[in-house]
Scaffold this active site. Structure first.
Site, PDB file in Angstrom:
ATOM      1  N   GLY A  66       1.084  -1.097  -0.200  1.00 41.12           N
ATOM      2  CA  GLY A  66       0.167   0.331  -0.185  1.00 41.12           C
ATOM      3  C   GLY A  66       0.785   1.189   0.112  1.00 41.12           C
ATOM      4  O   GLY A  66       0.318   2.347   0.501  1.00 41.12           O
ATOM      5  N   HIS A  83      11.824   1.464   1.632  1.00 40.05           N
ATOM      6  CA  HIS A  83      11.076   0.032   2.399  1.00 40.05           C
ATOM      7  C   HIS A  83      12.644  -1.026   3.481  1.00 40.05           C
ATOM      8  O   HIS A  83      12.240  -2.000   3.822  1.00 40.05           O
ATOM      9  CB  HIS A  83      11.570  -0.348   1.416  1.00 40.05           C
ATOM     10  CG  HIS A  83      10.234  -0.274  -0.061  1.00 40.05           C
ATOM     11  ND1 HIS A  83       8.822  -0.570   0.372  1.00 40.05           N
ATOM     12  CD2 HIS A  83      10.211  -0.284  -1.114  1.00 40.05           C
ATOM     13  CE1 HIS A  83       8.306  -0.279  -0.513  1.00 40.05           C
ATOM     14  NE2 HIS A  83       9.381  -0.288  -1.708  1.00 40.05           N
ATOM     15  N   ARG A 125       0.679  -5.075   5.766  1.00 40.71           N
ATOM     16  CA  ARG A 125      -0.367  -5.837   4.550  1.00 40.71           C
ATOM     17  C   ARG A 125      -0.377  -7.276   4.857  1.00 40.71           C
ATOM     18  O   ARG A 125       0.801  -7.504   5.664  1.00 40.71           O
ATOM     19  CB  ARG A 125      -0.638  -5.492   3.526  1.00 40.71           C
ATOM     20  CG  ARG A 125      -1.281  -5.435   2.566  1.00 40.71           C
ATOM     21  CD  ARG A 125      -1.474  -5.201   0.400  1.00 40.71           C
ATOM     22  NE  ARG A 125      -2.364  -5.317   0.050  1.00 40.71           N
ATOM     23  CZ  ARG A 125      -2.116  -5.614  -1.503  1.00 40.71           C
ATOM     24  NH1 ARG A 125      -1.052  -5.157  -2.284  1.00 40.71           N
ATOM     25  NH2 ARG A 125      -3.213  -6.368  -2.307  1.00 40.71           N
ATOM     26  N   SER A 138       0.461  -9.836  -4.915  1.00 47.13           N
ATOM     27  CA  SER A 138       0.856  -8.704  -5.037  1.00 47.13           C
ATOM     28  C   SER A 138       2.666  -8.336  -6.038  1.00 47.13           C
ATOM     29  O   SER A 138       2.632  -8.063  -7.167  1.00 47.13           O
ATOM     30  CB  SER A 138       0.662  -7.222  -5.136  1.00 47.13           C
ATOM     31  OG  SER A 138       0.441  -6.012  -5.404  1.00 47.13           O
TER      32      SER A 138
END
Length: 227
Positions: free
Chosen positions: A69, A134, A156, A164
Site C-alpha cells: 500500500g 522499504h 498488509r 501483488s
C-alpha cells in the site's frame, strides 16, 4: 582506459562480495545485508543514505514492505501535508505526477555519485519534506532514529502482499530475467528471501518501535485504511 560503466560495475562487485547471495525473483540477485535481503541495485543507495542523510524534525518518512500500500499511503500523506499549498483540485500535483515522484525513496535519491549535489537538493526541498523507504527500521539512518521526525508504517496481509509482488514482477520484469512460477516465488517468500525481507522481521521492527515510541512511529494496517 576502462569505461565509466565498467569501473562502476567493478566497484559495485567489490562492494557486494562479502555478502551472502541468493537468486532473486524481483531482481537478479539479493544480498543478505544488515540482516535483510537487499536487491543488488539498492545496496549502494542504502549505504549512502545511512551515511549522509540528515533528518529534520519536520520530516515525515513513509515506510513499508514492498506492495503493502506504499503508493496509496504516499499519496495520502502528501495530500494531507500539503493541503494548504494545493487547496484546489485544479492544480494538485497528484493529477500529473505519480506519488513516487512526489515522495521519493531515500535509497533511490542516494544511489550513485555526486553526494554533495544530492544533499544540496534535499536541503532546498520545501518543508515538511516527505520521503519513502522499504528499509527495515534497524537499518534506517541514525539521524532518523535520533531526530523528532515522524514515521508512518503500513503493513498488509502477507499473502496479499506476496500475490501483488509476484504479479507485479512478472508484468514488469526485464527480458534478462526468467518468469518465476508462483510455487517458486512462494517458497522463497516463506523463507524470507525477497527484497527487504524477511516479511515478519520487517513488520516487527516497526511494530516494536511504534510501541516504544508511539509519538514517533504510527503503525497502520492496509486493511484498516480500506474500512
Amino acid at each position: 582506459m576502462a569505461s565509466t560503466e565498467g569501473l562502476q560495475a567493478y566497484e559495485e562487485e567489490k562492494l557486494l562480495l562479502p555478502f551472502p547471495k541468493e537468486r532473486g525473483w524481483g531482481s537478479r540477485h539479493l544480498y543478505l545485508f544488515q540482516h535483510f535481503w537487499c536487491p543488488s541495485t539498492h545496496i549502494e543507495g542504502v549505504i549512502n543514505f545511512q551515511k549522509h542523510f540528515q533528518a529534520k524534525d519536520s520530516d515525515v518518512i513513509v515506510a513499508s514492505f514492498p506492495k503493502s500500500g506504499t503508493t496509496w499511503l504516499k499519496a495520502l500523506t502528501f495530500s494531507i501535508l500539503n493541503r494548504k499549498r494545493f487547496s484546489s483540485f485544479d492544480n494538485h500535483p497528484l493529477l500529473t505526477s505519480n506519488s513516487h515522484e512526489l515522495v521519493p525513496f531515500l535509497d533511490f535519491i542516494f544511489h550513485g555519485d555526486n553526494i554533495q549535489h544530492k544533499l544540496s537538493y534535499l536541503s532546498n526541498m520545501t518543508e515538511p519534506r516527505v520521503f519513502g523507504t522499504h528499509v527495515p527500521f534497524p537499518s534506517l539512518s541514525n539521524s532518523i532514529k535520533e531526530s523528532n521526525c515522524k514515521i508512518l508504517y503500513i503493513c498488509r496481509n502477507p499473502f496479499d502482499a506476496f500475490v501483488s509482488s509476484w504479479t507485479f514482477f512478472n508484468k514488469t520484469k526485464s527480458g534478462s530475467l526468467h518468469e518465476v512460477t508462483i510455487e517458486e516465488a512462494l517458497e522463497k517468500y516463506c523463507k524470507g528471501i525477497v527484497g527487504f525481507g524477511p516479511t515478519w522481521e520487517h513488520m516487527l521492527g516497526y511494530w516494536k518501535e511504534s510501541i516504544a515510541t508511539p509519538n514517533k512511529v504510527l503503525f497502520l494496517k492496509y486493511e484498516g485504511l480500506m474500512l
